[in-house]
Write a protein that holds these residues in place. Structure first.
Motif, mmCIF file in Angstrom:
data_model
loop_
_atom_site.group_PDB
_atom_site.id
_atom_site.type_symbol
_atom_site.label_atom_id
_atom_site.label_comp_id
_atom_site.label_asym_id
_atom_site.label_seq_id
_atom_site.Cartn_x
_atom_site.Cartn_y
_atom_site.Cartn_z
ATOM 1 N N LEU A 165 0.837 -1.203 0.000
ATOM 2 C CA LEU A 165 0.000 0.000 0.000
ATOM 3 C C LEU A 165 0.873 1.254 0.000
ATOM 4 C CD1 LEU A 165 -3.048 -0.668 2.331
ATOM 5 C CD2 LEU A 165 -2.884 -0.732 -0.143
ATOM 6 N N ALA A 166 1.989 1.192 0.742
ATOM 7 C CA ALA A 166 2.898 2.346 0.758
ATOM 8 C C ALA A 166 3.425 2.618 -0.646
ATOM 9 C CB ALA A 166 4.047 2.095 1.729
ATOM 10 N N TYR A 202 0.782 4.404 -2.548
ATOM 11 C CA TYR A 202 0.755 5.826 -2.190
ATOM 12 C C TYR A 202 1.846 6.580 -2.931
ATOM 13 C CZ TYR A 202 -2.390 4.771 1.678
ATOM 14 O OH TYR A 202 -3.442 4.378 2.434
ATOM 15 N N LEU A 226 0.965 7.499 -6.246
ATOM 16 C CA LEU A 226 -0.036 8.568 -6.251
ATOM 17 C C LEU A 226 0.572 9.905 -5.832
ATOM 18 C CD1 LEU A 226 -3.013 6.659 -4.638
ATOM 19 C CD2 LEU A 226 -2.752 7.319 -7.011
ATOM 20 N N ALA A 256 1.991 10.714 -3.141
ATOM 21 C CA ALA A 256 1.803 11.041 -1.727
ATOM 22 C C ALA A 256 2.969 10.465 -0.932
ATOM 23 C CB ALA A 256 0.470 10.498 -1.229
ATOM 24 N N GLU A 257 4.136 11.119 -1.062
ATOM 25 C CA GLU A 257 5.347 10.573 -0.437
ATOM 26 C C GLU A 257 5.247 10.555 1.081
ATOM 27 O OE1 GLU A 257 8.010 13.346 -2.011
ATOM 28 O OE2 GLU A 257 7.882 12.538 -4.030
ATOM 29 N N VAL A 281 2.625 10.499 3.029
ATOM 30 C CA VAL A 281 1.707 9.471 3.519
ATOM 31 C C VAL A 281 2.349 8.091 3.408
ATOM 32 C CG1 VAL A 281 -0.549 8.430 3.190
ATOM 33 C CG2 VAL A 281 -0.273 10.871 2.902
ATOM 34 N N ALA A 282 3.087 7.869 2.317
ATOM 35 C CA ALA A 282 3.728 6.566 2.135
ATOM 36 C C ALA A 282 4.721 6.290 3.259
ATOM 37 C CB ALA A 282 4.427 6.517 0.779
ATOM 38 N N GLN A 319 2.966 5.663 6.461
ATOM 39 C CA GLN A 319 2.407 4.310 6.426
ATOM 40 C C GLN A 319 3.445 3.302 6.913
ATOM 41 O OE1 GLN A 319 -0.559 3.090 5.185
ATOM 42 N NE2 GLN A 319 -0.115 0.970 4.690
ATOM 43 N N GLY A 340 0.768 16.510 -1.581
ATOM 44 C CA GLY A 340 1.366 15.378 -0.882
ATOM 45 C C GLY A 340 2.622 15.721 -0.119
#
Lengths: 327, 168
Positions: free
Chosen positions: B40-41, B44, B47, B49-50, B52-53, B56, B127
């Protein structure tokens, strides 16, 4: 598209060179530690293999590779085999975001001396260190031995606890640099090293670095008298070697991080940036060895008490004070 | 490039999800969960979204699953042996009903979202730590404060539970 492949090729070449560099450095840090420790304890240390013992790391590596490759009975084979790989991979991986010098002009192109300038670099390093915890805890569990299990649990509890202190010290630095990128943090120290503006954060980071690397005086996971060798008791041959490489590489990494976060990274007069970076890092590696020769091991409750009751409150207070001063 | 990464990370997260429920040993289940969270990371990251990754990885992989492992190793050695030998057959129909319902809801939502959404260019700085921090402290300040209150309650509860029982 050609440009994209160029970027990929550059990253691959840099990663290979950097991995070779840090792994060689690791090999020689083991020699450095043995020689320096010898001097500090008024003995000589290994000096038989090659001139001044310079080929000793090579001899050690050959010995480890040619040893019997065994797996203890009742071990969880897959987990047992993957753990040393994970720990070593994470130890090498963090070097992708550490800037080891200013940009280099080579053949008319400017080559920055880091693999990636990520805008969350420092978090990436903390994340990698929290992933390597799995190597320790699962390495201990999968060996099917009580010493390994206890060592693995101790090691992971210690690393998780002290990572908080580490992160709190880092937050103070981030507040000054206003960026999470290590490249920017080094840039921000052009006119003054952060050790002068954040002495307490430096101290916290430094103490936590010893705990993070499982080094004396916080080397409880490997306390020989109680746990044989902790989570790596049942590992032999090069699987043990990988744990060992990761441990010594972590010492260099933490020294490099202290240099980057608090001592201005590669900034320095006269000499080229890379040399300054190497010298500062080497200084801290020597301090690691010096401390090992000086301080006895603390007890487990002392370790946890120090982490949770002294260092973390100090870190929080430091952040509040820094925030007030910045406003 | 993104498609390749998406297929690989998606396949890995599905494999991990199957592993969580299919593994015989609890530790293997926890490791499969780790695989899900890790892939999932990666998603992200694709997407953009560093932040958030990385969060995560640090929070879910670095803290929560480690806690799971601690509990599995310290508290549950005997329980997990009993679980492995026990017959979970009676629970299976219920699990299928709820699992199927969840899958249907998710598929419905995803399909509807795909039809309604039009791809848009990302705003500058999307992000990044700055933009997430800004929206946390302006747009989402109430949920943020409620979450921190909840965490505080959790900490106090842990302290109360962890204290040695008084002798009186």
């Amino acid at each position: 598209m050609a440009n994209a492949w160029g970027i990929v090729a550059e990253a691959v070449v840099k990663s290979l060179l950097l991995s070779a560099l840090v792994l060689t450095a690791t090999a020689y840090v083991t020699l450095l530690e043995r020689r320096l420790l010898g001097r500090l304890q008024i003995r000589i240390g290994p000096d038989r293999v090659g001139p001044g013992g310079l080929l000793q790391p090579l001899a050690d590596a050959i010995k480890l590779i040619t040893k019997e490759d065994f797996i203890p009975a009742g071990a969880d084979r897959f987990v047992y085999l993957i753990c040393p790989v994970l720990v070593m991979a994470m130890a090498v991986f963090v070097w992708a975001v550490i800037p080891i010098g200013p940009s280099l002009d080579l053949f008319g192109t400017t080559i920055p001396l880091y693999v990636a300038d990520v805008n969350v670099a420092i978090l990436l390093i903390l994340g990698a260190s929290s992933l390597s915890v799995y190597g320790f805890i699962l390495g201990g569990w999968s060996s099917n031995s009580k010493y390994s299990l206890l060592g693995g649990l101790r090691s992971s509890a210690q690393i998780i606890s002290y990572e908080l202190t580490l992160a709190l010290a880092v937050i103070a630095v981030i507040m000054l640099a206003r960026s999470l990128s290590l490249v920017r943090i080094v840039e921000a120290q052009r006119d003054g090293w952060f050790i002068l503006r954040q002495p307490l954060a430096f101290l916290l980071f430094f103490v936590a670095a010893f705990a993070e690397t499982n080094r004396s005086p916080f080397d409880l996971p490997e306390a020989e008298q109680e746990l044989i060798a902790g989570y790596q008791t049942e590992y032999g041959g090069f699987k043990f070697g990988m744990f060992y490489v990761a441990e010594y590489l972590a010492i260099i990494t933490q020294s490099a991080l202290v240099t980057t976060l608090f001592l201005g990274g590669w900034h320095g007069p006269l000499l080229p940036g890379v040399v300054w970076f190497a010298l500062k890092t080497l200084l801290f590696v020597c301090v690691f060895v010096w401390v090992r020769a000086t301080l006895p091991r603390v007890r487990y409750d002392q370790l946890m008490g120090l982490g949770w009751k002294v260092l973390i409150p100090l870190g929080l207070v430091n952040i509040v004070i820094s925030a007030l001063l910045l406003i | 490039m993104e498609i390749i990464l998406f297929v690989i990370a998606g396949a890995l997260s599905l494999a991990g999800g199957v592993g969580v429920v299919a593994a015989r040993k609890l530790v293997h289940s926890a490791l499969s969960l780790l695989l899900v969270l890790g892939s999932l990371a990666v998603l992200y990251l694709t997407l953009a979204a560093e932040f958030v990754a990385v969060l995560q990885i640090i929070l879910y992989a670095g803290a929560i699953v480690v806690l799971f492992l601690f509990v599995i190793m310290l508290v549950l050695p005997r329980v997990s042996a009993r679980l492995a030998s026990s017959d979970a057959g009676s629970l299976r129909p219920i699990a299928f009903v709820f699992g199927g319902a969840l899958a249907a809801i998710l598929a419905f939502g995803a399909l509807r979202g795909m039809r309604q959404m039009t791809p848009q260019a990302l705003p500058a700085g999307f992000g990044s730590v700055e933009s997430i921090g800004r929206s946390l402290f302006t747009e989402f300040v109430l949920p943020f404060q409620i979450a921190s209150l909840l965490l505080l309650i959790g900490i106090i509860t842990a302290v109360v539970l962890g204290k040695a029982p008084s002798r009186s």
